[in-house]
Design a protein around this motif. Structure first.
Motif, PDB file in Angstrom:
ATOM      1  N   PHE A 128       0.824  -1.210   0.000  1.00 43.62           N
ATOM      2  CA  PHE A 128       0.000   0.000   0.000  1.00 43.62           C
ATOM      3  C   PHE A 128       0.862   1.266   0.000  1.00 43.62           C
ATOM      4  CE2 PHE A 128      -3.096  -2.943   2.244  1.00 43.62           C
ATOM      5  CZ  PHE A 128      -3.928  -3.078   1.143  1.00 43.62           C
ATOM      6  N   HIS A 129       1.878   1.287   0.870  1.00 44.41           N
ATOM      7  CA  HIS A 129       2.735   2.467   0.942  1.00 44.41           C
ATOM      8  C   HIS A 129       3.497   2.666  -0.370  1.00 44.41           C
ATOM      9  CE1 HIS A 129       2.399   3.818   5.171  1.00 44.41           C
ATOM     10  NE2 HIS A 129       2.062   2.552   5.399  1.00 44.41           N
ATOM     11  N   GLY A 130       4.027   1.586  -0.908  1.00 48.72           N
ATOM     12  CA  GLY A 130       4.767   1.684  -2.166  1.00 48.72           C
ATOM     13  C   GLY A 130       3.886   2.143  -3.307  1.00 48.72           C
ATOM     14  N   TYR A 131       2.677   1.612  -3.363  1.00 47.04           N
ATOM     15  CA  TYR A 131       1.755   1.992  -4.431  1.00 47.04           C
ATOM     16  C   TYR A 131       1.460   3.489  -4.379  1.00 47.04           C
ATOM     17  CZ  TYR A 131      -2.245   2.100  -7.556  1.00 47.04           C
ATOM     18  OH  TYR A 131      -3.086   2.398  -8.597  1.00 47.04           O
ATOM     19  N   ALA A 132       1.229   4.002  -3.167  1.00 47.25           N
ATOM     20  CA  ALA A 132       0.941   5.432  -3.021  1.00 47.25           C
ATOM     21  C   ALA A 132       2.107   6.275  -3.526  1.00 47.25           C
ATOM     22  CB  ALA A 132       0.642   5.765  -1.561  1.00 47.25           C
ATOM     23  N   HIS A 133       3.324   5.866  -3.188  1.00 50.41           N
ATOM     24  CA  HIS A 133       4.498   6.604  -3.672  1.00 50.41           C
ATOM     25  C   HIS A 133       4.561   6.573  -5.199  1.00 50.41           C
ATOM     26  CE1 HIS A 133       5.689   7.009   0.400  1.00 50.41           C
ATOM     27  NE2 HIS A 133       6.277   5.833   0.542  1.00 50.41           N
ATOM     28  N   GLY A 134       4.409   5.389  -5.770  1.00 46.01           N
ATOM     29  CA  GLY A 134       4.522   5.232  -7.218  1.00 46.01           C
ATOM     30  C   GLY A 134       3.419   5.945  -7.973  1.00 46.01           C
ATOM     31  N   ALA A 135       2.190   5.854  -7.471  1.00 48.17           N
ATOM     32  CA  ALA A 135       1.053   6.465  -8.161  1.00 48.17           C
ATOM     33  C   ALA A 135       1.138   7.983  -8.170  1.00 48.17           C
ATOM     34  CB  ALA A 135      -0.252   6.025  -7.497  1.00 48.17           C
ATOM     35  N   GLU A 136       1.849   8.552  -7.189  1.00 47.94           N
ATOM     36  CA  GLU A 136       1.941  10.010  -7.103  1.00 47.94           C
ATOM     37  C   GLU A 136       3.244  10.549  -7.698  1.00 47.94           C
ATOM     38  OE1 GLU A 136       0.913  11.410  -3.165  1.00 47.94           O
ATOM     39  OE2 GLU A 136      -0.674   9.917  -3.001  1.00 47.94           O
ATOM     40  N   MET A 137       3.940   9.706  -8.469  1.00 46.07           N
ATOM     41  CA  MET A 137       5.166  10.173  -9.128  1.00 46.07           C
ATOM     42  C   MET A 137       4.808  11.217 -10.181  1.00 46.07           C
ATOM     43  SD  MET A 137       8.032   8.060 -11.314  1.00 46.07           S
ATOM     44  CE  MET A 137       7.085   8.076 -12.845  1.00 46.07           C
ATOM     45  N   PRO A 138       5.474  12.377 -10.169  1.00 45.97           N
ATOM     46  CA  PRO A 138       5.188  13.393 -11.186  1.00 45.97           C
ATOM     47  C   PRO A 138       5.610  12.929 -12.573  1.00 45.97           C
ATOM     48  CG  PRO A 138       7.081  14.030  -9.862  1.00 45.97           C
ATOM     49  CD  PRO A 138       6.497  12.809  -9.211  1.00 45.97           C
ATOM     50  N   GLU A 139       4.942  13.432 -13.586  1.00 46.26           N
ATOM     51  CA  GLU A 139       5.196  13.000 -14.959  1.00 46.26           C
ATOM     52  C   GLU A 139       6.609  13.300 -15.421  1.00 46.26           C
ATOM     53  OE1 GLU A 139       2.242  14.587 -17.556  1.00 46.26           O
ATOM     54  OE2 GLU A 139       0.568  13.653 -16.483  1.00 46.26           O
ATOM     55  N   ASN A 140       7.205  14.369 -14.895  1.00 43.96           N
ATOM     56  CA  ASN A 140       8.540  14.757 -15.349  1.00 43.96           C
ATOM     57  C   ASN A 140       9.666  14.098 -14.554  1.00 43.96           C
ATOM     58  OD1 ASN A 140       7.996  16.205 -13.002  1.00 43.96           O
ATOM     59  ND2 ASN A 140       9.181  17.988 -13.657  1.00 43.96           N
ATOM     60  N   ALA A 141       9.321  13.182 -13.644  1.00 42.10           N
ATOM     61  CA  ALA A 141      10.342  12.529 -12.823  1.00 42.10           C
ATOM     62  C   ALA A 141      10.831  11.249 -13.475  1.00 42.10           C
ATOM     63  CB  ALA A 141       9.771  12.215 -11.437  1.00 42.10           C
ATOM     64  N   ALA A 142      12.120  10.974 -13.318  1.00 44.71           N
ATOM     65  CA  ALA A 142      12.691   9.714 -13.788  1.00 44.71           C
ATOM     66  C   ALA A 142      12.314   8.628 -12.796  1.00 44.71           C
ATOM     67  CB  ALA A 142      14.203   9.835 -13.908  1.00 44.71           C
ATOM     68  N   ALA A 143      11.706   7.545 -13.293  1.00 42.06           N
ATOM     69  CA  ALA A 143      11.172   6.502 -12.410  1.00 42.06           C
ATOM     70  C   ALA A 143      12.252   5.876 -11.531  1.00 42.06           C
ATOM     71  CB  ALA A 143      10.478   5.430 -13.239  1.00 42.06           C
ATOM     72  N   ALA A 144      13.418   5.582 -12.092  1.00 45.63           N
ATOM     73  CA  ALA A 144      14.479   4.922 -11.316  1.00 45.63           C
ATOM     74  C   ALA A 144      14.964   5.822 -10.189  1.00 45.63           C
ATOM     75  CB  ALA A 144      15.634   4.534 -12.226  1.00 45.63           C
ATOM     76  N   GLY A 145      15.203   7.093 -10.487  1.00 45.52           N
ATOM     77  CA  GLY A 145      15.659   8.025  -9.463  1.00 45.52           C
ATOM     78  C   GLY A 145      14.604   8.255  -8.403  1.00 45.52           C
ATOM     79  N   TYR A 146      13.349   8.366  -8.840  1.00 45.37           N
ATOM     80  CA  TYR A 146      12.236   8.574  -7.919  1.00 45.37           C
ATOM     81  C   TYR A 146      12.108   7.393  -6.963  1.00 45.37           C
ATOM     82  CZ  TYR A 146       7.430   9.488  -6.380  1.00 45.37           C
ATOM     83  OH  TYR A 146       6.298   9.719  -5.632  1.00 45.37           O
ATOM     84  N   ALA A 147      12.150   6.172  -7.511  1.00 44.68           N
ATOM     85  CA  ALA A 147      12.036   4.966  -6.681  1.00 44.68           C
ATOM     86  C   ALA A 147      13.199   4.860  -5.700  1.00 44.68           C
ATOM     87  CB  ALA A 147      11.971   3.726  -7.563  1.00 44.68           C
ATOM     88  N   THR A 148      14.404   5.164  -6.177  1.00 48.17           N
ATOM     89  CA  THR A 148      15.576   5.140  -5.294  1.00 48.17           C
ATOM     90  C   THR A 148      15.394   6.125  -4.154  1.00 48.17           C
ATOM     91  OG1 THR A 148      17.015   4.517  -7.133  1.00 48.17           O
ATOM     92  CG2 THR A 148      18.083   5.451  -5.183  1.00 48.17           C
ATOM     93  N   GLY A 149      14.865   7.296  -4.456  1.00 49.04           N
ATOM     94  CA  GLY A 149      14.648   8.313  -3.435  1.00 49.04           C
ATOM     95  C   GLY A 149      13.683   7.873  -2.360  1.00 49.04           C
TER      96      GLY A 149
END
Length: 199
Positions: A128-149
């Motif tokens: 649940f926590h991970g999904y919330a983080h991923g679903a709220e990723m901004p469109e201009n963010a790099a997925a790998a960097g965002y996930a690492t953060g």
């Protein structure tokens, strides 16, 4: 003993400060790693749950001390991938609020769960926590960097929980029990408030 007691309460308060300081960062304000790192710190629900995971891991002791936080971060990454991919996971907000209630109660009651039960509970809430983080990723963010953060930020909150557990232990059996019940109780009450929309 009094100084250790005060230190434990201060650590819990300090862990909650980032959540009180700001709401979720605006889309486009930051991208990649920095936005991902900020996201877990920006919600009281995430902060409290992550700190309680650390305290819970400390209470269980042994290899569970590192297995519980590690499992949470890894399963959370899976949940984040689901969110980034736009795959629907139901009851996310309820699951996050319940994680605060349940983990706070587990800490307050000093529940000695088996390794399998502990990892099962942690894994469920991590999705649940991970999904919330991923679903709220901004469109201009790099997925790998965002996930690492968000993974690193989560791990640091777990470390804060482990440190709080250590300080509670240093306070002594009687004082430590009081601080544990207080910390877990505060988290549980806050979780009920989040669940009911009062917070």
């Amino acid at each position: 003993m009094k100084s250790a007691l005060k230190s434990g309460l201060l650590a819990l308060a300090a862990a909650a400060l980032p959540a009180a300081a700001s709401a979720h960062p605006a889309i486009g304000e930051a991208a990649g790693f920095s936005h991902g790192f900020a996201h877990p710190m920006s919600g009281l629900d995430h902060v409290l749950a992550m700190v309680m995971v650390g305290v819970f891991a400390f209470q269980l002791g042994g290899r569970t001390t590192w297995l519980v936080p590690t499992t949470f971060v890894l399963v959370m990454a899976l949940g984040g991938a689901l969110g980034i991919a736009g795959i629907n996971v139901p009851f996310v907000e309820i699951g996050i609020a319940l994680s605060v209630v349940v983990l706070g109660a587990i800490v307050a009651l000093n529940v000695k769960a088996s390794l399998a039960a502990a990892l099962g509970i942690i894994g469920l809430f991590a999705i649940f926590h991970g999904y919330a983080h991923g679903a709220e990723m901004p469109e201009n963010a790099a997925a790998a960097g965002y996930a690492t953060g968000f993974m690193i930020a989560t791990a640091l909150l777990h470390v804060a929980g482990l440190a709080l557990g250590y300080l509670i232990c240093r306070a002594g059996e009687r004082q430590g029990l009081f601080v544990t019940r207080t910390a877990g109780g505060i988290a549980t009450i806050a979780g009920v408030g989040i669940l009911t929309g009062l917070i």
